[in-house]
Design an enzyme around this catalytic site. Sequence first.
Site, PDB file in Angstrom:
ATOM      1  N   CYS A   1     -39.459  13.350-113.168  1.00 34.03           N
ATOM      2  CA  CYS A   1     -40.527  12.863-114.033  1.00 34.03           C
ATOM      3  C   CYS A   1     -40.772  11.411-113.608  1.00 34.03           C
ATOM      4  O   CYS A   1     -39.828  10.696-113.310  1.00 34.03           O
ATOM      5  CB  CYS A   1     -40.028  12.922-115.479  1.00 34.03           C
ATOM      6  SG  CYS A   1     -41.249  12.345-116.639  1.00 34.03           S
TER       7      CYS A   1
ATOM      8  N   HIS B   1     -37.465   2.204-117.795  1.00 32.47           N
ATOM      9  CA  HIS B   1     -38.551   3.127-117.428  1.00 32.47           C
ATOM     10  C   HIS B   1     -39.651   3.223-118.472  1.00 32.47           C
ATOM     11  O   HIS B   1     -40.698   3.776-118.204  1.00 32.47           O
ATOM     12  CB  HIS B   1     -37.995   4.511-117.099  1.00 32.47           C
ATOM     13  CG  HIS B   1     -37.808   5.417-118.280  1.00 32.47           C
ATOM     14  ND1 HIS B   1     -37.097   5.066-119.398  1.00 32.47           N
ATOM     15  CD2 HIS B   1     -38.240   6.679-118.504  1.00 32.47           C
ATOM     16  CE1 HIS B   1     -37.090   6.065-120.249  1.00 32.47           C
ATOM     17  NE2 HIS B   1     -37.777   7.059-119.748  1.00 32.47           N
TER      18      HIS B   1
ATOM     19  N   GLY C   1     -45.899   2.537-121.180  1.00 33.66           N
ATOM     20  CA  GLY C   1     -45.771   2.110-122.578  1.00 33.66           C
ATOM     21  C   GLY C   1     -46.153   3.254-123.491  1.00 33.66           C
ATOM     22  O   GLY C   1     -45.883   4.413-123.220  1.00 33.66           O
TER      23      GLY C   1
ATOM     24  N   HIS D   1     -48.340   9.889-115.842  1.00 34.27           N
ATOM     25  CA  HIS D   1     -46.921  10.100-116.153  1.00 34.27           C
ATOM     26  C   HIS D   1     -46.681  11.591-116.345  1.00 34.27           C
ATOM     27  O   HIS D   1     -47.175  12.182-117.302  1.00 34.27           O
ATOM     28  CB  HIS D   1     -46.566   9.333-117.442  1.00 34.27           C
ATOM     29  CG  HIS D   1     -45.160   9.562-117.920  1.00 34.27           C
ATOM     30  ND1 HIS D   1     -44.803   9.549-119.243  1.00 34.27           N
ATOM     31  CD2 HIS D   1     -44.027   9.787-117.243  1.00 34.27           C
ATOM     32  CE1 HIS D   1     -43.511   9.773-119.365  1.00 34.27           C
ATOM     33  NE2 HIS D   1     -43.005   9.930-118.167  1.00 34.27           N
TER      34      HIS D   1
ATOM     35  N   ALA E   1     -40.734   2.370-122.989  1.00 29.04           N
ATOM     36  CA  ALA E   1     -40.415   1.677-124.225  1.00 29.04           C
ATOM     37  C   ALA E   1     -39.139   2.257-124.839  1.00 29.04           C
ATOM     38  O   ALA E   1     -38.299   1.527-125.343  1.00 29.04           O
ATOM     39  CB  ALA E   1     -41.578   1.809-125.200  1.00 29.04           C
TER      40      ALA E   1
ATOM     41  N   MET F   1     -49.470   4.857-126.145  1.00 28.94           N
ATOM     42  CA  MET F   1     -50.935   4.907-126.019  1.00 28.94           C
ATOM     43  C   MET F   1     -51.645   3.731-126.685  1.00 28.94           C
ATOM     44  O   MET F   1     -52.730   3.378-126.299  1.00 28.94           O
ATOM     45  CB  MET F   1     -51.480   6.233-126.516  1.00 28.94           C
ATOM     46  CG  MET F   1     -50.942   6.691-127.816  1.00 28.94           C
ATOM     47  SD  MET F   1     -51.349   8.418-128.114  1.00 28.94           S
ATOM     48  CE  MET F   1     -50.577   8.609-129.702  1.00 28.94           C
TER      49      MET F   1
ATOM     50  N   HIS G   1     -38.222   8.953-112.287  1.00 24.54           N
ATOM     51  CA  HIS G   1     -37.255   8.491-113.293  1.00 24.54           C
ATOM     52  C   HIS G   1     -35.970   9.289-113.391  1.00 24.54           C
ATOM     53  O   HIS G   1     -34.944   8.744-113.754  1.00 24.54           O
ATOM     54  CB  HIS G   1     -37.888   8.564-114.697  1.00 24.54           C
ATOM     55  CG  HIS G   1     -39.035   7.647-114.881  1.00 24.54           C
ATOM     56  ND1 HIS G   1     -40.078   7.929-115.708  1.00 24.54           N
ATOM     57  CD2 HIS G   1     -39.294   6.456-114.333  1.00 24.54           C
ATOM     58  CE1 HIS G   1     -40.933   6.941-115.661  1.00 24.54           C
ATOM     59  NE2 HIS G   1     -40.489   6.045-114.846  1.00 24.54           N
ATOM     60  N   ASN G   2     -36.044  10.593-113.166  1.00 24.53           N
ATOM     61  CA  ASN G   2     -34.879  11.452-113.397  1.00 24.53           C
ATOM     62  C   ASN G   2     -34.430  12.047-112.065  1.00 24.53           C
ATOM     63  O   ASN G   2     -34.921  13.102-111.659  1.00 24.53           O
ATOM     64  CB  ASN G   2     -35.232  12.586-114.373  1.00 24.53           C
ATOM     65  CG  ASN G   2     -35.588  12.081-115.749  1.00 24.53           C
ATOM     66  OD1 ASN G   2     -35.279  10.944-116.099  1.00 24.53           O
ATOM     67  ND2 ASN G   2     -36.208  12.918-116.542  1.00 24.53           N
TER      68      ASN G   2
END
Lengths: 475, 143
Positions: A97, A398, A373, A233, A400, A375, A323-324
């Site tokens: 992701c 990565h 972040g 994302h 918030a 929306m 990220h993962n």
Amino acid sequence: MDMNRLQPVSDNEWQIPPTGKMRVPGVIYADRALLEEMDDKVLEQLVNVATLPGIVRAAYAMPDAHWGYGFPIGGVAAFDPEDGVVSAGGVGFDISCGVRTLHTGLSAAQVRAVQQRLADALFHRIPAGVGSTGQLHLSPREMDAMLSGGARWAVERGLGEAADLARIEEGGCMPGADPAQVSARARQRQKDEMGTLGSGNHYLEVQRVAEIHDAGIAAAFGLHEGDIKVSIHCGSRGLGHQIGTEFLKRMVVDAARHGIDLPDRELACAPLASRLGQQYLGAMRAAINCALANREIITHLTREVFADLFPGSRLELLYDVSHNTCKEEEHRLDGQPRRLFVHRKGATRAFGPGHPALPAALREVGQPVLIGGTMGTASWILAGTREGMDKAFGSACHGAGRRMSRRQALRTWQGRQLKDALQAEGVLIRSPSSRGIAEEAPGAYKDVTAVVQAAHAAGLARRVAKLVPIICIKG
Amino acid sequence: MADASDGHWEHFEHRADIGVRGVGDTLAEAFAQAAVALCAIVTDPARVRPREAVTLHCEAPDRELLLVDWLNALIFEMATRRMLFSRFDVHLEDGRLRARAWGEPLEVARHRPAVEVKGATYTELRVCRDAQGRWVAQCVVDV
């Protein structure tokens, strides 16, 4: 969080000295306010990660860390190739992701003039939300080619641009992928999901550069105040989820046979040197390629929408981060270069200036670190630092990070009202699900600016620019 | 055998994700209720008409792994058939699960699905009897 268990190293770095079965210390990068709000489970999970065989230096938590499953989300851990492990739980379900950001070359005024039409056209074109399907249906042979080729495969099929590849980790194609390790069920889950955004916290946003914090790096990244960017994302969709599910179980069942004492079943892992460990690496790398191909295809669809509304516009890729993942990388350990397997679970690679993995145009300033972040608030772009390479194997936060559960968010907000309130502020939300909007309410997340400030102050990555959303397509 | 009219289900808090819990007089009932809790993450089960049945089989070395397998099998069926479910008949025997899940094809306009479920996890995973002797089956799922 119980602050008594933490020893301050600096204002933004805290250590948990090794006790019991911990092989290395735990380290949390965060300021006091973020730490006090952080769940105690982060500490518990970090301590558990520190007990895994072959872990080197420390188990790290990033400033946005929160209670995950097995590893904390925002967790980083590196393992020795000979006596270390690879953990399916340490990578997570949504393998690779990640976020990518595209330049549009357009000004805020140009986009504002057609904001509604652009929002509707993107929502129409990009499949988003539960049960949505892509236009592309892969034959078994094409599925194999995609799993081996990643974004490079998409480019070869005319679903992306060759210039994008240098600006994706591993040049857009993760080496060592082994499609033979990807089960029939994982393939079946992906059959209709290529080029789909997914749901939950996944999004496509049109954003305006609102603040520049480092003019030199911003110029090298091509970021100027008032510029319009697009950020995407999403991850490896059903294929990644199924691989995570299947290998987690196999690793739990085989842990005892591998002589691994799991403090938490979710930490399921296998020795890197074992057959199961190698099979997982092959499957996980194929899922990374699936995520890279998926983001490339969504980029292609986005470019088509922009070409319709802004003839002659060119969307160039700034960068694409994952990220993962678990990636084999070279790092300095006690002054010596060592090959290590670095797990980043809800953490971004943040390589510093001069790193050979960076494309020539970015090598002098460091890797763009794209922080999603929420929306209603903001996203950030940071740059990797030299000191960050030693701090947490070149990793940063990565996003918030949630501060409120979905259930609590549903009790607090209503999707329709949130959408109207954001529209009044100039942010257009398009989503198939009003409940989904409520669950992803900006207030359900930590203050992304505080998270970014802590990463900056800790030296993990430098702040470069703040972006605010003007259109958000939510799955 | 158990169906959704027996026992009860609930969600429990997890900061990033969500926990599902099924409670029932029998283990099978608790498993069936946990499945309703799973489907309730996506949409209100009352909106899902039990029009078609899908048969599922799972096998695992212990009860807890079997619960995760069962929920993951349902996630797979929801994703690949693009269906939602609301009623379950669960049979358990010697570590084997055989079930029928009733539901209908997903209609976005009517079901208004909130979020898809990626997978059931081993976090907060428990299959045991509570103080009243009822079976509880629970875990956190990744959304």
